[in-house]
Design an enzyme around this catalytic site. Structure first.
Site, PDB file in Angstrom:
ATOM      1  N   ASP A  28     -12.267 -10.349  -1.052  1.00 52.91           N
ATOM      2  CA  ASP A  28     -13.564 -10.515  -0.395  1.00 52.91           C
ATOM      3  C   ASP A  28     -14.529  -9.521  -1.049  1.00 52.91           C
ATOM      4  O   ASP A  28     -14.098  -8.546  -1.675  1.00 52.91           O
ATOM      5  CB  ASP A  28     -13.501 -10.343   1.130  1.00 52.91           C
ATOM      6  N   GLU A  35       0.802  -1.229   0.000  1.00 51.54           N
ATOM      7  CA  GLU A  35       0.000   0.000   0.000  1.00 51.54           C
ATOM      8  C   GLU A  35       0.837   1.283   0.000  1.00 51.54           C
ATOM      9  O   GLU A  35       0.684   2.135   0.876  1.00 51.54           O
ATOM     10  CB  GLU A  35      -0.978  -0.018   1.183  1.00 51.54           C
TER      11      GLU A  35
END
Length: 349
Positions: free
Chosen positions: A272, A165
């Site tokens: 997800d 990130e």
């Protein structure tokens, strides 16, 4: 409650407590109907390296959970959700603790599963000695080299999310102790260190909101080009893929192809697909379609090497604590029963 009914209920209590728990579906909601050996078996048959899952140490005491996790037909790869992060592995400078990380690594290696190391450098879950010591550039470079080198050399021959990130959603570099001290050079330092520690490791940059085309994905592609022009090793880009039901990007295939054209592989690393609770049959059906869309996109790109679920059950999903009011994001429900999303994954291959 009538006495006769109460007596009958009490008489059944010993039997109920003696019986082992088994998965029970919510009868009001649709479930899975796919009849396959397991998701990894399906992925392998479709030509992918693996379908895997993240897991965490506190989950490994649940025998219903581990029976699914340790089925090699179901999962062919394991990611340590937390136990390889900086705060878990080097809580004090130069003092490494690998008990929890070793447990996850041994779980994978002993069963012949692929291991994904997660991660070397990230702006979160850092001990205060990293963030608050006011290291100068040379000192922080040495800190990164020691941490990444020690971590990767301990778990050789695997895949690593070396940098996690590094970008903001607008494509700029994230402001953190690493960037603020070293600029973007910390990324090259971490990647080079990891590759030197294990030349056979696959070294990745992993991020979210880069799964479809857009400013952040473009910035990541530019970063890959820049690293390659400097001779910095970069083997792959991890597409985290924390999606919302009904909002999966429509440019997944195009975006993956653009990354691959730069000479890197891609992987779906933290999949997800969350919904606003409560679950309904309609939301579960859309979730099934969304999982199918994501898997089919990876299937359409040969250099999309595999898919990792960010844990496979709602029982241990991080979504409800991170996104209040949302959840039900994974292919198994709270009771470890397969949902329609499981069928969507199968259909995607």
């Amino acid at each position: 409650m009538q006495f006769s009914t109460l007596a009958a209920f009490i008489s059944l209590l010993p039997l109920a407590f003696a019986m082992p728990a088994s998965p029970v579906a919510d009868a009001s909601l649709p479930g899975s109907t796919a009849n396959v050996a397991g998701l990894h078996a399906v992925a392998k048959a479709a030509g992918k390296l693996y379908l895997g899952t993240a897991t965490d140490n506190n989950e490994l005491t649940n025998t219903q959970y581990t029976a699914i996790l340790e089925n090699p037909q179901q999962f062919g790869q394991i990611t340590a959700e937390n136990s390889m992060k900086w705060d878990a592995t080097e809580p004090q400078q130069g003092v490494f603790t690998f008990t929890l990380a070793d447990q996850i690594a041994n779980l994978a290696i002993s069963r012949g599963l692929l291991l994904r190391g997660h991660n070397c450098v990230w702006h979160q879950q850092l001990p205060s000695w990293v963030t608050s010591s006011n290291f100068n550039a040379a000192q922080l470079t040495s800190v990164i080299q020691n941490h990444c080198g020690t971590l990767v050399s301990r778990y050789k021959g695997h895949v690593w999310d070396v940098v996690n990130e590094p970008l903001n959603d607008d494509g700029s570099f994230r402001s953190d102790v690493f960037f603020n001290t070293l600029g973007s050079s910390y990324i090259a330092t971490a990647l080079r260190t990891a590759k030197q520690a294990d030349p056979n490791a696959k070294v990745y940059i992993n991020d979210f909101n880069i799964e479809g085309t857009g400013a952040k994905a473009t910035a990541m592609k530019n970063l890959v080009k820049s690293l390659k022009s400097q001779g910095v090793p970069i083997d792959g880009i991890g597409l985290q893929s924390h999606f919302i039901v009904g909002q999966v990007p429509t440019t997944l295939v195009q975006n993956m192809q653009e990354f691959v054209a730069l000479g890197v592989e891609v992987a779906i690393t933290e999949l997800d697909i969350r919904m606003t609770l409560p679950e309904t049959a309609a939301l579960l059906e859309q979730q099934k379609k969304d999982y199918q869309t994501v898997i089919a996109a990876c299937q359409a790109v040969p250099k999309c090497v595999g898919i990792t679920l960010w844990d496979f059950t709602d029982k241990f999903s991080f979504i409800p604590s991170t996104f209040p009011g949302q959840g039900a994001a994974t292919p198994w429900d709270q009771n470890l029963v397969k949902k329609p999303a499981f069928d969507g994954i199968v259909a995607g291959f």
